[in-house]
Enzyme design. Structure first.
Site, PDB file in Angstrom:
ATOM      1  N   ARG A   1      -3.605  15.719  -3.997  1.00  0.00           N
ATOM      2  CA  ARG A   1      -5.072  15.824  -3.957  1.00  0.00           C
ATOM      3  C   ARG A   1      -5.501  17.042  -3.149  1.00  0.00           C
ATOM      4  O   ARG A   1      -6.440  17.762  -3.516  1.00  0.00           O
ATOM      5  CB  ARG A   1      -5.667  14.550  -3.345  1.00  0.00           C
ATOM      6  CG  ARG A   1      -5.529  13.302  -4.205  1.00  0.00           C
ATOM      7  CD  ARG A   1      -5.832  12.053  -3.396  1.00  0.00           C
ATOM      8  NE  ARG A   1      -5.882  10.843  -4.228  1.00  0.00           N
ATOM      9  CZ  ARG A   1      -5.691   9.612  -3.766  1.00  0.00           C
ATOM     10  NH1 ARG A   1      -5.435   9.430  -2.477  1.00  0.00           N
ATOM     11  NH2 ARG A   1      -5.759   8.576  -4.575  1.00  0.00           N
TER      12      ARG A   1
ATOM     13  N   HIS B   1      -0.216   7.580   5.402  1.00  0.00           N
ATOM     14  CA  HIS B   1      -0.914   7.515   4.119  1.00  0.00           C
ATOM     15  C   HIS B   1      -2.173   6.688   4.358  1.00  0.00           C
ATOM     16  O   HIS B   1      -2.189   5.478   4.220  1.00  0.00           O
ATOM     17  CB  HIS B   1      -0.042   6.850   3.057  1.00  0.00           C
ATOM     18  CG  HIS B   1      -0.768   6.586   1.765  1.00  0.00           C
ATOM     19  ND1 HIS B   1      -1.358   7.587   1.031  1.00  0.00           N
ATOM     20  CD2 HIS B   1      -0.997   5.437   1.087  1.00  0.00           C
ATOM     21  CE1 HIS B   1      -1.927   7.061  -0.043  1.00  0.00           C
ATOM     22  NE2 HIS B   1      -1.720   5.758  -0.028  1.00  0.00           N
TER      23      HIS B   1
ATOM     24  N   ASP C   1      -1.511  12.183  -1.495  1.00  0.00           N
ATOM     25  CA  ASP C   1      -2.502  12.856  -0.650  1.00  0.00           C
ATOM     26  C   ASP C   1      -2.315  14.375  -0.715  1.00  0.00           C
ATOM     27  O   ASP C   1      -3.284  15.137  -0.801  1.00  0.00           O
ATOM     28  CB  ASP C   1      -2.365  12.405   0.806  1.00  0.00           C
ATOM     29  CG  ASP C   1      -2.365  10.899   0.967  1.00  0.00           C
ATOM     30  OD1 ASP C   1      -3.316  10.363   1.535  1.00  0.00           O
ATOM     31  OD2 ASP C   1      -1.385  10.271   0.507  1.00  0.00           O
TER      32      ASP C   1
ATOM     33  N   ARG D   1      -6.175  -4.838   9.973  1.00  0.00           N
ATOM     34  CA  ARG D   1      -4.956  -4.273   9.411  1.00  0.00           C
ATOM     35  C   ARG D   1      -3.736  -5.113   9.792  1.00  0.00           C
ATOM     36  O   ARG D   1      -2.809  -5.281   9.007  1.00  0.00           O
ATOM     37  CB  ARG D   1      -4.752  -2.837   9.903  1.00  0.00           C
ATOM     38  CG  ARG D   1      -5.688  -1.824   9.290  1.00  0.00           C
ATOM     39  CD  ARG D   1      -5.403  -0.439   9.834  1.00  0.00           C
ATOM     40  NE  ARG D   1      -4.135   0.079   9.327  1.00  0.00           N
ATOM     41  CZ  ARG D   1      -3.424   1.026   9.944  1.00  0.00           C
ATOM     42  NH1 ARG D   1      -3.847   1.524  11.084  1.00  0.00           N
ATOM     43  NH2 ARG D   1      -2.313   1.469   9.427  1.00  0.00           N
TER      44      ARG D   1
END
Length: 360
Positions: free
Chosen positions: A200, A224, A197, A135
């Protein structure tokens, strides 16, 4: 190369100016003693004066433009990307559908002057994570891209509200805000964060109860990403709390959150990327900003000082959105467990962000 890859043809404009002069007259005053004060020419442009620029015309950028265009949110959309040939094709394709939506001017260029005087700039540009890439490496590469984009955006639209959609969203939002500098109004740079999110989350619970998703209220906050946090203590079904005071989520509810986290991966595994849902989420946020609605949505903003977080971390919490971006930040009454998870999430984000933070 022209700054606008798809400019209006001046021949056509002049032809129809002459046509208009022959076939129409200025507005007529109700009394002959009154002068005609109307201008001799009718300005060419859109009834909706709002302008949105989308930087990055990959699948996510195209999803954003499609959703914004189909919802008639603004009068001008400017598309910016370095892939000039593909960009020109996309712009022409959108323009040729102009008969099926409101009068929206669509501009496109590999240069940022096309974005001048935007009310909202949406940044989706960035590189995807390579197999086996950390990352931190991804953040470093996308930080370099953001360092090229932000000065150009601010040069041409110094008063724009800026929405970051690029991944990793929370860290890229922090980077963009720092590049904008301390004099740029706080909250005017914010990230799409967990808005999708949360959608959903609500949709999955509502569909399980055969309800309209708008009747289920609840937030996913934090990152997120995989370490997002479902705030079960605040979930309401209509006016009823989902959990009783002090009740902890059971395995079924935990499975719902896992399904939310996995949902993006499911789509990516099936089609290779996600774009339509994030596009609709972005359009929803754009509408809140452009219409100054003060809608409360979970978006990424600085959370230093909240829930025991001490670092310059951006995470999603419920925020009131105005024409200036994040207007106010709502402080949810988290349980001790939820607050501990939020702190852990912030710590994980900071560990990735800190190595490049001082270099900006």
């Amino acid at each position: 190369m022209s700054s606008n890859l798809v400019p209006p043809d001046d021949r056509f404009r002049e032809y129809f100016r002459e046509y208009r002069a022959k076939k129409t007259v200025n507005t007529i005053p109700y009394s002959g003693s009154m002068p005609q004060s109307a201008p001799d020419t009718v300005p060419v442009g859109n009834f909706n004066s709002k302008k949105v620029t989308v930087v990055g015309m990959g699948q996510v950028g195209l999803g954003c433009v499609t959703a914004i265009l189909n919802q008639d949110i603004c009068g001008t959309i400017a598309m910016v990307d370095i892939a000039t040939k593909k960009l020109e094709g996309e712009a022409k394709d959108f323009q040729q559908g102009g008969g099926f939506h409101q009068t929206t001017t669509i501009l496109a260029s590999d240069k940022y002057d096309v974005s001048a005087n935007s009310d909202l700039v949406v940044i989706t540009a960035g590189v995807a994570q390579k197999p086996g890439e950390s990352r931190l490496s991804l953040v470093e590469r996308n930080a370099k891209i953001m360092k090229m984009i932000m000065p150009e955006v601010l040069k041409y639209s110094p008063n724009a509200t800026i929405l970051i959609v690029s991944n990793p969203c929370d860290i890229m939002t922090a980077i963009a805000a720092k590049i904008a500098g301390p004099d740029y109004p706080q909250g005017k740079v914010f990230g799409a964060g967990t808005n999708l999110d949360s959608s959903r989350f609500q949709m999955l619970m509502a569909s399980s109860m055969d309800l309209d998703p708008r009747n289920v209220h609840g937030y996913i906050i934090g990152e997120h990403g995989d370490s997002s946090i479902p705030v079960w203590s605040s979930v309401r079904v209509g006016a009823l709390p989902l959990l009783d005071p002090g009740q902890e989520p059971d395995d079924t509810l935990k499975a719902i959150h896992k399904a939310v986290v996995d949902s993006a991966y499911d789509v990516i595994n099936l089609k290779g990327y996600t774009n339509w849902a994030i596009g609709m989420s972005t359009a929803y946020l754009a509408k809140a900003v452009l219409n100054d609605t003060r809608t409360i949505v979970p978006v990424s903003t600085c959370v230093r000082g909240l829930y025991g977080v001490e670092d310059d971390v951006f995470l999603s919490v419920p925020c009131s959105l105005s024409s200036n971006g994040v207007q106010r930040v709502a402080v949810l009454p988290l349980t001790k467990d939820e607050e501990a998870i939020f702190q852990k999430c912030a710590k994980g984000i900071w560990e990735v962000q800190e190595p490049i933070w001082a270099t900006l």
